[in-house]
Design a protein around this motif. Structure first.
Motif, mmCIF file in Angstrom:
data_model
loop_
_atom_site.group_PDB
_atom_site.id
_atom_site.type_symbol
_atom_site.label_atom_id
_atom_site.label_comp_id
_atom_site.label_asym_id
_atom_site.label_seq_id
_atom_site.Cartn_x
_atom_site.Cartn_y
_atom_site.Cartn_z
ATOM 1 N N ASN A 166 0.173 11.064 -7.608
ATOM 2 C CA ASN A 166 -0.093 10.606 -8.975
ATOM 3 C C ASN A 166 0.514 9.228 -9.240
ATOM 4 O O ASN A 166 1.257 9.012 -10.209
ATOM 5 C CB ASN A 166 0.439 11.625 -9.981
ATOM 6 N N LEU A 167 0.183 8.280 -8.364
ATOM 7 C CA LEU A 167 0.707 6.924 -8.511
ATOM 8 C C LEU A 167 0.177 6.260 -9.772
ATOM 9 O O LEU A 167 -0.968 6.482 -10.188
ATOM 10 C CB LEU A 167 0.321 6.078 -7.298
ATOM 11 N N ASP A 168 1.015 5.420 -10.366
ATOM 12 C CA ASP A 168 0.620 4.625 -11.533
ATOM 13 C C ASP A 168 0.154 3.264 -11.043
ATOM 14 O O ASP A 168 0.953 2.436 -10.598
ATOM 15 C CB ASP A 168 1.816 4.484 -12.473
ATOM 16 N N GLY A 169 -1.141 3.030 -11.118
ATOM 17 C CA GLY A 169 -1.700 1.770 -10.645
ATOM 18 C C GLY A 169 -1.967 0.760 -11.737
ATOM 19 O O GLY A 169 -2.741 -0.185 -11.534
ATOM 20 N N ASN A 170 -1.329 0.920 -12.887
ATOM 21 C CA ASN A 170 -1.640 0.071 -14.040
ATOM 22 C C ASN A 170 -0.554 -0.947 -14.374
ATOM 23 O O ASN A 170 -0.500 -1.443 -15.502
ATOM 24 C CB ASN A 170 -1.898 0.952 -15.267
ATOM 25 N N SER A 171 0.303 -1.271 -13.422
ATOM 26 C CA SER A 171 1.412 -2.187 -13.730
ATOM 27 C C SER A 171 1.011 -3.650 -13.516
ATOM 28 O O SER A 171 1.640 -4.389 -12.756
ATOM 29 C CB SER A 171 2.633 -1.844 -12.875
ATOM 30 N N TYR A 172 -0.048 -4.080 -14.197
ATOM 31 C CA TYR A 172 -0.452 -5.483 -14.201
ATOM 32 C C TYR A 172 0.321 -6.208 -15.299
ATOM 33 O O TYR A 172 0.510 -5.674 -16.401
ATOM 34 C CB TYR A 172 -1.952 -5.601 -14.463
ATOM 35 N N VAL A 173 0.778 -7.424 -15.009
ATOM 36 C CA VAL A 173 1.579 -8.167 -15.980
ATOM 37 C C VAL A 173 0.991 -9.565 -16.183
ATOM 38 O O VAL A 173 0.289 -10.100 -15.319
ATOM 39 C CB VAL A 173 3.048 -8.291 -15.511
ATOM 40 N N ILE A 174 1.297 -10.137 -17.332
ATOM 41 C CA ILE A 174 0.866 -11.506 -17.631
ATOM 42 C C ILE A 174 1.533 -12.464 -16.648
ATOM 43 O O ILE A 174 2.737 -12.405 -16.407
ATOM 44 C CB ILE A 174 1.233 -11.880 -19.082
ATOM 45 N N GLY A 175 0.747 -13.322 -16.046
ATOM 46 C CA GLY A 175 1.265 -14.266 -15.065
ATOM 47 C C GLY A 175 1.374 -13.699 -13.659
ATOM 48 O O GLY A 175 1.886 -14.360 -12.753
ATOM 49 N N GLY A 176 0.869 -12.476 -13.450
ATOM 50 C CA GLY A 176 0.967 -11.826 -12.143
ATOM 51 C C GLY A 176 -0.238 -12.060 -11.254
ATOM 52 O O GLY A 176 -0.362 -11.400 -10.218
ATOM 53 N N GLN A 177 -1.117 -13.003 -11.630
ATOM 54 C CA GLN A 177 -2.302 -13.351 -10.839
ATOM 55 C C GLN A 177 -3.202 -12.145 -10.590
ATOM 56 O O GLN A 177 -3.934 -12.089 -9.600
ATOM 57 C CB GLN A 177 -1.878 -13.963 -9.500
ATOM 58 N N GLY A 178 -3.166 -11.194 -11.513
ATOM 59 C CA GLY A 178 -4.042 -10.032 -11.415
ATOM 60 C C GLY A 178 -3.595 -8.989 -10.419
ATOM 61 O O GLY A 178 -4.313 -8.013 -10.174
ATOM 62 N N GLU A 179 -2.402 -9.159 -9.812
ATOM 63 C CA GLU A 179 -1.906 -8.205 -8.821
ATOM 64 C C GLU A 179 -0.968 -7.186 -9.477
ATOM 65 O O GLU A 179 -0.293 -7.497 -10.458
ATOM 66 C CB GLU A 179 -1.140 -8.933 -7.714
ATOM 67 N N ARG A 180 -0.932 -5.984 -8.915
ATOM 68 C CA ARG A 180 0.012 -4.972 -9.385
ATOM 69 C C ARG A 180 1.442 -5.428 -9.068
ATOM 70 O O ARG A 180 1.738 -5.820 -7.949
ATOM 71 C CB ARG A 180 -0.261 -3.633 -8.726
ATOM 72 N N ARG A 181 2.316 -5.344 -10.061
ATOM 73 C CA ARG A 181 3.722 -5.734 -9.834
ATOM 74 C C ARG A 181 4.485 -4.602 -9.145
ATOM 75 O O ARG A 181 5.305 -4.834 -8.267
ATOM 76 C CB ARG A 181 4.392 -6.099 -11.160
ATOM 77 N N GLY A 211 4.539 9.233 -9.327
ATOM 78 C CA GLY A 211 4.541 10.274 -10.344
ATOM 79 C C GLY A 211 5.091 11.570 -9.769
ATOM 80 O O GLY A 211 5.677 11.600 -8.691
ATOM 81 N N ILE A 212 4.905 12.658 -10.500
ATOM 82 C CA ILE A 212 5.304 13.981 -10.020
ATOM 83 C C ILE A 212 4.323 14.429 -8.944
ATOM 84 O O ILE A 212 3.107 14.373 -9.138
ATOM 85 C CB ILE A 212 5.335 14.999 -11.174
ATOM 86 N N VAL A 213 4.851 14.875 -7.811
ATOM 87 C CA VAL A 213 3.973 15.279 -6.714
ATOM 88 C C VAL A 213 3.327 16.624 -7.043
ATOM 89 O O VAL A 213 3.958 17.520 -7.630
ATOM 90 C CB VAL A 213 4.757 15.357 -5.383
ATOM 91 N N ALA A 214 2.059 16.766 -6.688
ATOM 92 C CA ALA A 214 1.322 18.025 -6.854
ATOM 93 C C ALA A 214 0.774 18.434 -5.491
ATOM 94 O O ALA A 214 0.061 17.655 -4.848
ATOM 95 C CB ALA A 214 0.197 17.868 -7.869
ATOM 96 N N CYS A 238 0.837 -1.207 0.000
ATOM 97 C CA CYS A 238 0.000 0.000 0.000
ATOM 98 C C CYS A 238 0.873 1.258 0.000
ATOM 99 O O CYS A 238 1.748 1.421 0.848
ATOM 100 C CB CYS A 238 -0.915 0.011 1.217
ATOM 101 N N LYS A 239 0.607 2.143 -0.943
ATOM 102 C CA LYS A 239 1.281 3.437 -1.003
ATOM 103 C C LYS A 239 0.246 4.555 -0.926
ATOM 104 O O LYS A 239 -0.899 4.391 -1.364
ATOM 105 C CB LYS A 239 2.087 3.573 -2.306
ATOM 106 N N VAL A 240 0.676 5.698 -0.381
ATOM 107 C CA VAL A 240 -0.225 6.846 -0.254
ATOM 108 C C VAL A 240 -0.301 7.560 -1.604
ATOM 109 O O VAL A 240 0.675 8.170 -2.050
ATOM 110 C CB VAL A 240 0.253 7.818 0.840
ATOM 111 N N ASN A 241 -1.458 7.467 -2.226
ATOM 112 C CA ASN A 241 -1.651 8.190 -3.483
ATOM 113 C C ASN A 241 -1.873 9.674 -3.231
ATOM 114 O O ASN A 241 -1.366 10.525 -3.957
ATOM 115 C CB ASN A 241 -2.839 7.609 -4.257
ATOM 116 N N SER A 242 -2.616 9.988 -2.167
ATOM 117 C CA SER A 242 -2.818 11.392 -1.813
ATOM 118 C C SER A 242 -3.095 11.515 -0.325
ATOM 119 O O SER A 242 -3.588 10.583 0.316
ATOM 120 C CB SER A 242 -3.965 12.010 -2.618
ATOM 121 N N LEU A 243 -2.771 12.676 0.204
ATOM 122 C CA LEU A 243 -3.076 13.032 1.587
ATOM 123 C C LEU A 243 -3.754 14.390 1.547
ATOM 124 O O LEU A 243 -3.202 15.347 0.987
ATOM 125 C CB LEU A 243 -1.800 13.086 2.434
#
Length: 323
Positions: free
Chosen positions: A203-218, A223-226, A129-134
């Protein structure tokens, strides 16, 4: 079997040594919270197959999406969330009180978070778990609501808690009357009514799904902080609007103090400092017969400030280490 009660629920959090891996040595911290939406969810994907019948084909599960909020009332021991949102902390002091200085770092830590439904003996555990925003709402009256929004990678279920004796730092929340000062451009501002949605967005990138990753984010890359928000003040002159029109650089500092603010127990200190910002031009409007307010959305940045960060948070308390 009895229904689970929200009043009996418990959340604990601990920094991960390795992303998406449960820590080997439990040393979790108890979280005081008012509500939460953190959960794992998966879409059902409908088949497009035609088989000579109007009956549907069995659907399949989509990717795992771990995400949600933890909503809290701001208090002196929320350092783990400032660290999660900014990524860099320096602690000074050989004994209590300690001073923790948070700045924008090159990367963000990841956390193990457990939601305990203690009356059922059910524990939902979230990894990576990472903090996307506070987000913090600074108001002159009442408690100061802070919301940490997470993106995670994985969920596991257990019947016992990861840490049955988490560290409890206590709960003595700040309120609007404990705002010692609000400074704008280095000068005390005596007619601010609120700072709405002061937000650190990673601005986290939550789209790093890979083939064979059992549907979990790798991974969950940063991203750049705002850093954004809206300063609300009484309309006493056009000075602030002119400052916005001119793109004049300014700053904001908000200080909360319990007692003396020296950092000892019951005297904790929190300072939020934005050294460089500009306001979005937005002229005041007349909404009725009452007093007129000016709303000034702002955006922070780092160009050449001494602090070398777009936002700096300083916390003084009795906590020896953050995460």
């Amino acid at each position: 079997m009895a229904q689970a009660q929200g009043s009996n629920a418990k959340i604990i959090i601990q920094k991960e040594t390795t992303f998406k891996t449960k820590p080997s040595n439990p040393s979790a911290e108890l979280v005081y919270f008012k509500s939460e939406t953190l959960r794992s969810s998966r879409n059902l994907i409908t088949s497009e197959t035609i088989r000579g019948s109007r009956d549907g084909v069995k659907p399949t599960l989509g990717n795992v999406d771990v995400a949600g909020d933890i909503v809290m009332e701001l208090h002196p021991y929320t350092g783990i969330f400032w660290y999660g949102a900014l990524g860099s902390v320096t602690t000074t002091g050989t004994e209590a009180p300690y001073t923790h200085t948070f700045k924008v770092g090159s990367s963000l830590p990841s956390f193990f978070i457990e939601k305990g439904f203690t009356d059922l003996g059910a524990y939902n555990q979230y990894l990576g778990c990472k903090v996307n925003s506070l987000r913090l709402n600074i108001v002159p009256e009442g408690f100061q609501e802070m919301t940490a929004t997470f993106i995670g990678a994985k969920e596991t279920l257990d019947t016992t808690s990861f840490d049955s004796t988490p560290t409890d730092n206590g709960f003595n929340p700040y309120n609007g009357f404990l705002i010692a000062t609000v400074e704008e451009g280095g000068t005390a501002l005596g007619y601010a009514t609120a700072i709405d949605s002061l937000t650190i967005n990673n601005n986290l990138d939550g789209n790093s799904y890979v083939i064979g990753g059992q549907g979990e984010r790798r991974y969950i890359p940063e991203g750049i902080v705002a850093v954004t928000g809206t300063l609300r003040i009484l309309f006493e002159s056009n000075d602030f609007y002119q400052k916005a029109l001119n793109s004049t650089e300014s700053s904001l500092k908000i200080v909360y103090k319990l007692g003396t603010g020296d950092g000892t127990a019951g005297n904790e200190y929190l300072e939020i400092y934005i050294p460089e910002l500009i306001y979005q031009p937005q002229a005041p409007t007349i909404s009725g017969r009452g007093g007129i307010l000016v709303e000034l959305p702002f955006q922070a940045y780092y160009e050449n400030s001494t602090e070398a960060t777009s936002i700096q948070v300083t916390l003084k308390n009795t906590q020896a280490t953050i995460a």
